[in-house]
Write a protein that holds these residues in place. Sequence first.
Motif, PDB file in Angstrom:
ATOM      1  N   ALA A 162      -2.028   0.595  -4.707  1.00 28.90           N
ATOM      2  CA  ALA A 162      -1.367  -0.626  -4.255  1.00 28.90           C
ATOM      3  C   ALA A 162      -0.567  -1.185  -5.430  1.00 28.90           C
ATOM      4  O   ALA A 162      -1.011  -1.085  -6.580  1.00 28.90           O
ATOM      5  CB  ALA A 162      -2.370  -1.656  -3.752  1.00 28.90           C
TER       6      ALA A 162
ATOM      7  N   ARG B 273      -4.002  -7.751   1.913  1.00 27.97           N
ATOM      8  CA  ARG B 273      -4.838  -8.173   0.776  1.00 27.97           C
ATOM      9  C   ARG B 273      -3.925  -8.276  -0.444  1.00 27.97           C
ATOM     10  O   ARG B 273      -3.529  -7.282  -1.043  1.00 27.97           O
ATOM     11  CB  ARG B 273      -5.948  -7.156   0.522  1.00 27.97           C
ATOM     12  CG  ARG B 273      -6.940  -7.034   1.682  1.00 27.97           C
ATOM     13  CD  ARG B 273      -8.035  -6.039   1.348  1.00 27.97           C
ATOM     14  NE  ARG B 273      -8.789  -6.446   0.164  1.00 27.97           N
ATOM     15  CZ  ARG B 273      -9.707  -5.679  -0.440  1.00 27.97           C
ATOM     16  NH1 ARG B 273      -9.974  -4.468   0.042  1.00 27.97           N
ATOM     17  NH2 ARG B 273     -10.348  -6.123  -1.493  1.00 27.97           N
TER      18      ARG B 273
ATOM     19  N   GLU C 112       0.857  -1.186   0.000  1.00 31.28           N
ATOM     20  CA  GLU C 112       0.000   0.000   0.000  1.00 31.28           C
ATOM     21  C   GLU C 112       0.903   1.249   0.000  1.00 31.28           C
ATOM     22  O   GLU C 112       1.780   1.386   0.847  1.00 31.28           O
ATOM     23  CB  GLU C 112      -0.901   0.013   1.234  1.00 31.28           C
ATOM     24  CG  GLU C 112      -1.893  -1.130   1.304  1.00 31.28           C
ATOM     25  CD  GLU C 112      -3.082  -0.945   0.374  1.00 31.28           C
ATOM     26  OE1 GLU C 112      -3.209   0.162  -0.199  1.00 31.28           O
ATOM     27  OE2 GLU C 112      -3.884  -1.892   0.234  1.00 31.28           O
TER      28      GLU C 112
ATOM     29  N   SER D 227       0.516  -4.898   2.470  1.00 27.63           N
ATOM     30  CA  SER D 227      -0.926  -5.073   2.621  1.00 27.63           C
ATOM     31  C   SER D 227      -1.251  -6.523   2.957  1.00 27.63           C
ATOM     32  O   SER D 227      -0.545  -7.450   2.553  1.00 27.63           O
ATOM     33  CB  SER D 227      -1.635  -4.682   1.320  1.00 27.63           C
ATOM     34  OG  SER D 227      -3.010  -5.000   1.381  1.00 27.63           O
TER      35      SER D 227
END
Length: 542
Positions: free
Chosen positions: A254, A277, A210, A275
């Motif tokens: 990102a 994710r 990120e 991150s």
Amino acid sequence: MSTGPNAYGGAVLDTLFGHSLLFVFLAMGLGAGLGTLSVRGVSFGPAAALFVGLGFGAIDERISGAAGLGTFKELGLVLFTYTVGLASGPTFARGLKQGGLKALGVTVAAVAALAAACAGVAAALGLSAAERAGLFAGSTTNTPALQAAAEALDGAGDPVVAYSLAYPAAVASMLLVLTLVLGRRMPLPARLQPPEPAPAAEVLVNWTIEVHVDGLPTLAELRDRSPGLAFSRVRHDGTVAVAQGHHRLRRGDAVVAVGPAELVAEFCAEVGERSDRHLPLDRTALDFRRIVVSNKAIAGSHVGALDALHELGCSITRIRRGDIDLIAEDGLALQLGDRVRVVGPTAALGQAAVLLGDSERRLAEVDAFGFAIGTALGLALGMIRVPLPGGAGLELGAGGGPLVVGLILGVRVRSGPVVWQIPQGANLVLRQFGILMFLAAAGLGSGSAFADAISTPHGWELFAAGAVLAGAFAALTPVALELALRRDAMETAGLFSGLETQPAALAYAGRRTDGDERVNLGYALIFPAAMIAKIVAVQFLT
């Protein structure tokens, strides 16, 4: 005229013993099997075919005199040296650019010193030109030098006998010296630290990061600033796309960074945080696929120049070459057999596979036109004779010519539609087949003479001379390398193996160091130059 059983049996034996192709393949097969046997990690490798051939040839002189052995010997040598050149060319060229000229100078000096020592020993013992040249080639286990000596002698003696008598002592000497060098039990002049454990192969990671800062340069500029770093995906305003060089990261974006763990961690700390994710897990719009490069039209192309792939919205993020993972930098040239990781729209990955080839079957195919023309150019170069004062002359021969041309074409990769480079797997098969054929045919042709020599005091005199020369050369070479180059033990082991032009020494050093890459790089740098130097030097001894 006798027509009884004895006459019939004699005719059968004449036919059998005169069938050179049969015995060549028997010697190759048995030699390959015996060469895999090892004692404490030491084996003769392909050289076992030479001794099997000598054994067969000693059975009956009709085997040693069978027609066609010279042709098989030359064919095997050409296949071996040309494929070695193709494989070594890129590494050899990089080594020269990175200050390898000094190493080449040491190589030439060491080979010249051995040639002078062989000449001195031969003069003291009253040896023939063939025995002198055979001792030189056997003391460094160099098969192309053996063939160059045979061609220069033109039937005026057989260097294989002295070669085969010196060969075992040479292999034993170099393996003993390697053990001492790698264990730092040999008193060497350079002030070097004990060898460190072999570094583990660098593992590539991919993190989703990120971005928390503004004002970052483009991805292309970030790659230039941090060599070894690559990017595969970018998420901007909720949309995930393939990372392109013109993309500029902004706060809230990102990005998936690919590279060595330490480098990726440094980049993450600079621009944001990792991150939880991971973008590659979201495969709704973008996907990735491993594709093998088998399209000959792609071979030699740089990653950054694959416009057709970029137009599909796809990007190569990493490359698997042999057993090594590489970052797909724009200036990296693709080779046949590379396995590339392609990221792009799911619907486009099939078209990317068609573009790159993705065919294991095609990897087993060699561009016959390029391979044959390259080999022919090598043979033609080997036939060029450089005149010397006194009416003598030098030529690279069937071993040196293909090697030099292979080095050049290995760097070139392709010329228009002609692909010179061949897949790694095919190269290894042809190389092993060639050296086995050469050694088997050489042994068969000299078996009778070897049997006569080994049973005489003169034969044991040759054996002792070869052992002394090989032992002295093996012991003094690492000293010269460290005095001149100041390399660490791993590099010295690779350079020493290359100067000895002995694959068995490389394999032994590789096992002792758990595949340390410094050993392989040192070997590839010095091996071609050492082989050419020996081919030239042996002709001064004939």
